[in-house]
Design a protein around this motif. Structure first.
Motif, PDB file in Angstrom:
ATOM      1  N   SER A   1       0.834  -1.200   0.000  1.00 29.34           N
ATOM      2  CA  SER A   1       0.000   0.000   0.000  1.00 29.34           C
ATOM      3  C   SER A   1       0.865   1.245   0.000  1.00 29.34           C
ATOM      4  CB  SER A   1      -0.915   0.021   1.235  1.00 29.34           C
ATOM      5  OG  SER A   1      -0.196   0.468   2.374  1.00 29.34           O
ATOM      6  N   MET A   2       0.266   2.359  -0.351  1.00 31.51           N
ATOM      7  CA  MET A   2       0.878   3.684  -0.176  1.00 31.51           C
ATOM      8  C   MET A   2      -0.299   4.620   0.100  1.00 31.51           C
ATOM      9  SD  MET A   2       1.800   4.879  -4.075  1.00 31.51           S
ATOM     10  CE  MET A   2       1.640   6.654  -3.811  1.00 31.51           C
ATOM     11  N   PRO A   3      -0.058   5.845   0.502  1.00 32.10           N
ATOM     12  CA  PRO A   3      -1.198   6.693   0.852  1.00 32.10           C
ATOM     13  C   PRO A   3      -2.255   6.753  -0.276  1.00 32.10           C
ATOM     14  CG  PRO A   3       0.820   7.723   1.591  1.00 32.10           C
ATOM     15  CD  PRO A   3       1.227   6.504   0.797  1.00 32.10           C
ATOM     16  N   GLY A   4      -3.467   6.351   0.051  1.00 30.89           N
ATOM     17  CA  GLY A   4      -4.565   6.391  -0.914  1.00 30.89           C
ATOM     18  C   GLY A   4      -4.676   5.174  -1.802  1.00 30.89           C
ATOM     19  N   LEU A   5      -3.712   4.240  -1.704  1.00 29.79           N
ATOM     20  CA  LEU A   5      -3.726   3.096  -2.630  1.00 29.79           C
ATOM     21  C   LEU A   5      -3.380   1.780  -1.939  1.00 29.79           C
ATOM     22  CD1 LEU A   5      -3.748   2.010  -5.630  1.00 29.79           C
ATOM     23  CD2 LEU A   5      -1.307   2.487  -5.676  1.00 29.79           C
ATOM     24  N   MET A   6      -4.141   0.743  -2.292  1.00 28.03           N
ATOM     25  CA  MET A   6      -3.802  -0.618  -1.854  1.00 28.03           C
ATOM     26  C   MET A   6      -3.760  -1.505  -3.095  1.00 28.03           C
ATOM     27  SD  MET A   6      -6.749  -0.622   0.949  1.00 28.03           S
ATOM     28  CE  MET A   6      -6.373  -1.257   2.552  1.00 28.03           C
ATOM     29  N   LEU A   7      -2.855  -2.476  -3.101  1.00 33.80           N
ATOM     30  CA  LEU A   7      -2.817  -3.442  -4.196  1.00 33.80           C
ATOM     31  C   LEU A   7      -3.215  -4.807  -3.649  1.00 33.80           C
ATOM     32  CD1 LEU A   7       0.573  -2.520  -5.941  1.00 33.80           C
ATOM     33  CD2 LEU A   7      -1.737  -1.768  -6.574  1.00 33.80           C
ATOM     34  N   VAL A   8      -4.011  -5.547  -4.425  1.00 36.63           N
ATOM     35  CA  VAL A   8      -4.413  -6.896  -3.994  1.00 36.63           C
ATOM     36  C   VAL A   8      -4.312  -7.889  -5.153  1.00 36.63           C
ATOM     37  CG1 VAL A   8      -5.980  -6.114  -2.165  1.00 36.63           C
ATOM     38  CG2 VAL A   8      -6.877  -6.450  -4.467  1.00 36.63           C
TER      39      VAL A   8
ATOM     40  N   GLY B   1     -10.232  -4.864   1.963  1.00 35.64           N
ATOM     41  CA  GLY B   1     -11.584  -4.301   2.000  1.00 35.64           C
ATOM     42  C   GLY B   1     -11.965  -3.850   3.400  1.00 35.64           C
ATOM     43  N   LYS B   2     -11.633  -4.708   4.367  1.00 32.47           N
ATOM     44  CA  LYS B   2     -11.975  -4.363   5.754  1.00 32.47           C
ATOM     45  C   LYS B   2     -11.205  -3.125   6.222  1.00 32.47           C
ATOM     46  CE  LYS B   2     -13.368  -8.446   8.229  1.00 32.47           C
ATOM     47  NZ  LYS B   2     -12.930  -9.494   9.151  1.00 32.47           N
ATOM     48  N   VAL B   3      -9.904  -3.118   5.906  1.00 29.77           N
ATOM     49  CA  VAL B   3      -9.084  -1.971   6.319  1.00 29.77           C
ATOM     50  C   VAL B   3      -9.583  -0.695   5.619  1.00 29.77           C
ATOM     51  CG1 VAL B   3      -6.777  -0.940   6.235  1.00 29.77           C
ATOM     52  CG2 VAL B   3      -7.046  -3.333   6.908  1.00 29.77           C
ATOM     53  N   ALA B   4      -9.931  -0.813   4.343  1.00 30.92           N
ATOM     54  CA  ALA B   4     -10.410   0.361   3.604  1.00 30.92           C
ATOM     55  C   ALA B   4     -11.654   0.934   4.279  1.00 30.92           C
ATOM     56  CB  ALA B   4     -10.703  -0.012   2.151  1.00 30.92           C
ATOM     57  N   ALA B   5     -12.577   0.051   4.663  1.00 28.93           N
ATOM     58  CA  ALA B   5     -13.804   0.516   5.316  1.00 28.93           C
ATOM     59  C   ALA B   5     -13.476   1.241   6.624  1.00 28.93           C
ATOM     60  CB  ALA B   5     -14.737  -0.662   5.568  1.00 28.93           C
ATOM     61  N   ASP B   6     -12.487   0.695   7.324  1.00 33.85           N
ATOM     62  CA  ASP B   6     -12.069   1.274   8.592  1.00 33.85           C
ATOM     63  C   ASP B   6     -11.461   2.677   8.407  1.00 33.85           C
ATOM     64  OD1 ASP B   6     -12.175   0.542  11.264  1.00 33.85           O
ATOM     65  OD2 ASP B   6      -9.990   0.210  11.334  1.00 33.85           O
ATOM     66  N   VAL B   7     -10.617   2.775   7.383  1.00 34.65           N
ATOM     67  CA  VAL B   7      -9.990   4.069   7.074  1.00 34.65           C
ATOM     68  C   VAL B   7     -11.074   5.109   6.787  1.00 34.65           C
ATOM     69  CG1 VAL B   7      -8.615   5.306   5.336  1.00 34.65           C
ATOM     70  CG2 VAL B   7      -7.834   3.090   6.198  1.00 34.65           C
ATOM     71  N   VAL B   8     -12.066   4.700   6.002  1.00 31.26           N
ATOM     72  CA  VAL B   8     -13.144   5.618   5.634  1.00 31.26           C
ATOM     73  C   VAL B   8     -13.946   6.015   6.868  1.00 31.26           C
ATOM     74  CG1 VAL B   8     -15.311   5.812   4.356  1.00 31.26           C
ATOM     75  CG2 VAL B   8     -13.296   4.779   3.258  1.00 31.26           C
ATOM     76  N   LYS B   9     -14.297   5.010   7.657  1.00 29.26           N
ATOM     77  CA  LYS B   9     -15.141   5.256   8.824  1.00 29.26           C
ATOM     78  C   LYS B   9     -14.461   6.207   9.807  1.00 29.26           C
ATOM     79  CE  LYS B   9     -17.377   1.549  10.120  1.00 29.26           C
ATOM     80  NZ  LYS B   9     -17.305   0.197  10.745  1.00 29.26           N
ATOM     81  N   LYS B  10     -13.163   5.949  10.051  1.00 34.75           N
ATOM     82  CA  LYS B  10     -12.460   6.756  11.057  1.00 34.75           C
ATOM     83  C   LYS B  10     -11.772   7.961  10.450  1.00 34.75           C
ATOM     84  CE  LYS B  10     -11.859   2.795  14.082  1.00 34.75           C
ATOM     85  NZ  LYS B  10     -11.139   1.532  14.089  1.00 34.75           N
ATOM     86  N   ASN B  11     -11.880   8.064   9.136  1.00 35.80           N
ATOM     87  CA  ASN B  11     -11.237   9.159   8.413  1.00 35.80           C
ATOM     88  C   ASN B  11      -9.767   9.318   8.815  1.00 35.80           C
ATOM     89  OD1 ASN B  11     -11.101  11.215   6.590  1.00 35.80           O
ATOM     90  ND2 ASN B  11     -11.895  12.796   7.983  1.00 35.80           N
ATOM     91  N   ASP B  12      -9.068   8.184   8.831  1.00 38.92           N
ATOM     92  CA  ASP B  12      -7.668   8.187   9.253  1.00 38.92           C
ATOM     93  C   ASP B  12      -6.827   7.354   8.275  1.00 38.92           C
ATOM     94  OD1 ASP B  12      -5.206   7.935  10.440  1.00 38.92           O
ATOM     95  OD2 ASP B  12      -5.949   7.143  12.349  1.00 38.92           O
ATOM     96  N   MET B  13      -6.134   8.058   7.366  1.00 41.75           N
ATOM     97  CA  MET B  13      -5.388   7.388   6.303  1.00 41.75           C
ATOM     98  C   MET B  13      -4.235   6.540   6.838  1.00 41.75           C
ATOM     99  SD  MET B  13      -5.449   6.782   3.105  1.00 41.75           S
ATOM    100  CE  MET B  13      -6.493   7.933   2.242  1.00 41.75           C
ATOM    101  N   SER B  14      -3.734   6.888   8.031  1.00 41.41           N
ATOM    102  CA  SER B  14      -2.585   6.136   8.553  1.00 41.41           C
ATOM    103  C   SER B  14      -2.954   4.676   8.835  1.00 41.41           C
ATOM    104  CB  SER B  14      -2.043   6.801   9.823  1.00 41.41           C
ATOM    105  OG  SER B  14      -2.975   6.652  10.863  1.00 41.41           O
ATOM    106  N   LEU B  15      -4.256   4.407   9.007  1.00 43.31           N
ATOM    107  CA  LEU B  15      -4.691   3.028   9.270  1.00 43.31           C
ATOM    108  C   LEU B  15      -4.497   2.108   8.070  1.00 43.31           C
ATOM    109  CD1 LEU B  15      -8.015   3.744  11.209  1.00 43.31           C
ATOM    110  CD2 LEU B  15      -5.836   2.983  12.157  1.00 43.31           C
TER     111      LEU B  15
END
Ligand SMILES: Cc1cc2nc3c(=O)[nH]c(=O)nc-3n(C[C@H](O)[C@H](O)[C@H](O)COP(=O)(O)OP(=O)(O)OC[C@H]3O[C@@H](n4cnc5c(N)ncnc54)[C@H](O)[C@@H]3O)c2cc1C
Ligand code: SF4
Ligand code: SF4
Lengths: 66, 388
Positions: free
Chosen positions: B266-273, B299-313
């Motif tokens: 991953s990098m800020p704003g991007l994940m590869l799967v 997918g789970k981490v992405a949802a978490d990042v969105v929910k908590k609005n915290d890109m570092s996650l």
């Protein structure tokens, strides 16, 4: 330069994965090379399972990869 | 299609739709972009999975299970057949239907799926990926998103557009060709593997039954060895010799990135799967299950990042991948390097030693032990493997 025999291409993406210059474009129905970026390294030609590429004489203006 | 989403997934294969499914389940607003006109088509896969692997995601169903596998047969270059005992059951899928079902499960969670949509770049802002551009219905559209998930397979460019190095080396890319053939005499519960220079240098050849005298017959050659003779030539020769009466129903090319797992997925704003992140088992080339496992994590981490609005996650995805399958693939990659040193006579003598064992002792573990016993020089490599 690398010529493409498009009729033989199965659009599988193996060549795209090995292209060090990221200059092969593969849409749902077409393959093309951005020739101004391509370095004629021939990796796509060697990796392609279906022998789609053919190397024809080296271009003069091309930087040779290390 | 809207012009902004929480998560945009590029690619509608098993990794992409699984990521979409779990991101949507976690409450994110998700879009999947697939360039082909239909999810699941064309199939570029031997379609073999194990039962344990898929049940976490979907119940095996006869509408996408073509054959149940209970045996393996390994054929050495000299023709010696080894039948290692295997536990559990495997399947040869009909991925056309399987991929469809995975996409449906994502859609059921609320993910939007659009086909004939070709992503041609990612957009960035302050070093962070913040969307993609997509060619759709004759237009080039800019889509904004909090997170892009690159699930664009072996041909992945998403990571590279964003500045990650995901080019696959010639040594690690497996150049593949496969036919699905009818009128072939195969055992419906047995997967066959052929090893050796004449079948597939730097790879192997497989015959996976699909029921009713049909089978996926394919092979993969290490791309750095396919220069003199390409995969399709090897396959045509094999078909001519072993299955001269077969009717070829489909023929396909493919690439399998049997590489070391990426240091960063991953990098800020991007994940590869999936294949895009080289998450294939580097020894077997199997990537369906590991792509889905990674898809779920992402997918789970992405949802978490969105929910908590915290890109570092986002880094949680890297950590989870590295400590689970990533670590395992790292070991497998080392094993692959050892196996690749085997020449035909090595393989023959391992097979000969195996076939002398009583049947009940012919396990995969014994196979590995034989490989080490027969080839003391390899012990050094194997020691390195276990102690590094
Ligand atoms: C010949 C062969 C045999 C194999 N056999 C097996 C096997 O028996 N068992 C096993 O587990 N694995 C096998 N594999 C590996 C397996 O097929 C892959 O690991 C798996 O499909 C990876 O899933 P994915 O979702 O990462 O990528 P894919 O399934 O490749 O999906 C990627 C999707 O992204 C789309 N896409 C790409 N670029 C773009 C873009 N720019 N815009 C929009 N969409 C895009 C593609 O069209 C594609 O649908 C095999 C592979 C090959 C080639
Ligand atoms: S590797 Fe060959 S068949 Fe596959 S997309 Fe490239 S040119 Fe086409
Ligand atoms: S010759 Fe090299 S740089 Fe040019 S398209 Fe092929 S792989 Fe890419």
């Amino acid at each position: 330069m690398i010529e493409i025999h498009e009729d033989k291409c199965d659009l599988c993406g193996c060549c795209v994965g090995v292209c060090p210059e990221n200059c092969i474009d593969l849409t749902e129905s077409r393959i093309s090379i951005e020739y101004d970026i391509c370095t004629d390294c021939r990796k796509c030609e060697w990796a392609c399972p279906f022998e789609v590429f053919e190397f024809k004489n080296q271009r003069a203006n091309v930087k040779v990869p290390a | 299609m809207k012009d902004s989403y929480d998560v945009v997934v590029v690619g509608g294969g098993p990794a992409g739709t699984t990521a979409a499914r779990f991101a949507a389940m976690g409450g994110a607003d998700v879009l999947v972009l697939e360039k082909d006109r239909e999810i699941g088509v064309p199939v570029r896969c031997g379609e073999a999975v194990d039962h344990e692997g898929i049940i976490e995601f979907i119940q095996p169903d006869k509408k996408f299970v073509a054959a149940e596998i209970r045996n393996f047969k390994l054929v050495a270059p000299d023709g010696t057949v080894v039948k290692p005992l295997i536990e559990g059951v495997g399947y040869v899928l009909d991925r056309r239907v399987f991929d469809y079902e995975l996409a449906r499960l994502a859609a059921d969670e609320g993910a939007e799926i659009v086909t004939k949509a070709y992503v041609d770049s990612v957009t960035r802002n302050n070093g962070r990926v913040d969307g993609v551009t997509v060619q759709y219905k004759g237009d080039r559209i800019r889509l904004k998103s909090k997170i892009v998930i690159g699930a664009d397979g072996v041909e992945s460019r998403v990571g590279r557009w964003a500045g990650m190095n995901t080019t696959v080396s010639m040594h690690d890319m497996e150049s593949a060709a496969q036919v699905t053939a009818a009128n072939v005499n195969v055992e419906d519960d047995t997967c066959l593997f052929y090893f050796g220079e004449k079948y597939a240098p730097g790879g192997y050849l497989w015959v996976f039954p699909k029921g009713n005298r049909t089978a996926n017959i394919g092979l993969a050659v290490a791309a750095d060895q396919s220069r003199k003779k390409h995969a399709l030539k090897f396959l045509e020769e094999f078909m001519e010799k072993k299955f001269p009466d077969a009717s070829v129903l489909s023929k396909l090319a493919g690439g399998v990135p049997c590489a070391e797992t990426l240091e960063e997925v991953s990098m800020p704003g991007l994940m590869l799967v999936g294949d895009a992140a080289h998450q294939v088992n580097p020894v077997s080339g199997g990537g369906i299950i590991s792509g889905m496992i990674a898809g779920k994590m992402a997918g789970k981490v992405a949802a978490d990042v969105v929910k908590k609005n915290d890109m570092s996650l986002l880094r949680d995805y890297d950590q989870e991948w590295q400590k689970s399958l990533g670590a395992r693939h790292h070991r497998y990659y080392k094993i692959k390097k050892v196996i690749y040193k085997f020449r035909d006579n090595d393989l023959n003598s391992i097979a000969a030693a195996m076939s002398k064992l009583p049947e009940s002792e012919q396990t995969l573990g014994a196979l590995f032990k034989q490989a080490v016993i027969k080839h003391p020089t390899l012990i050094v490599d194997v020691m390195k493997l276990f102690f590094s």
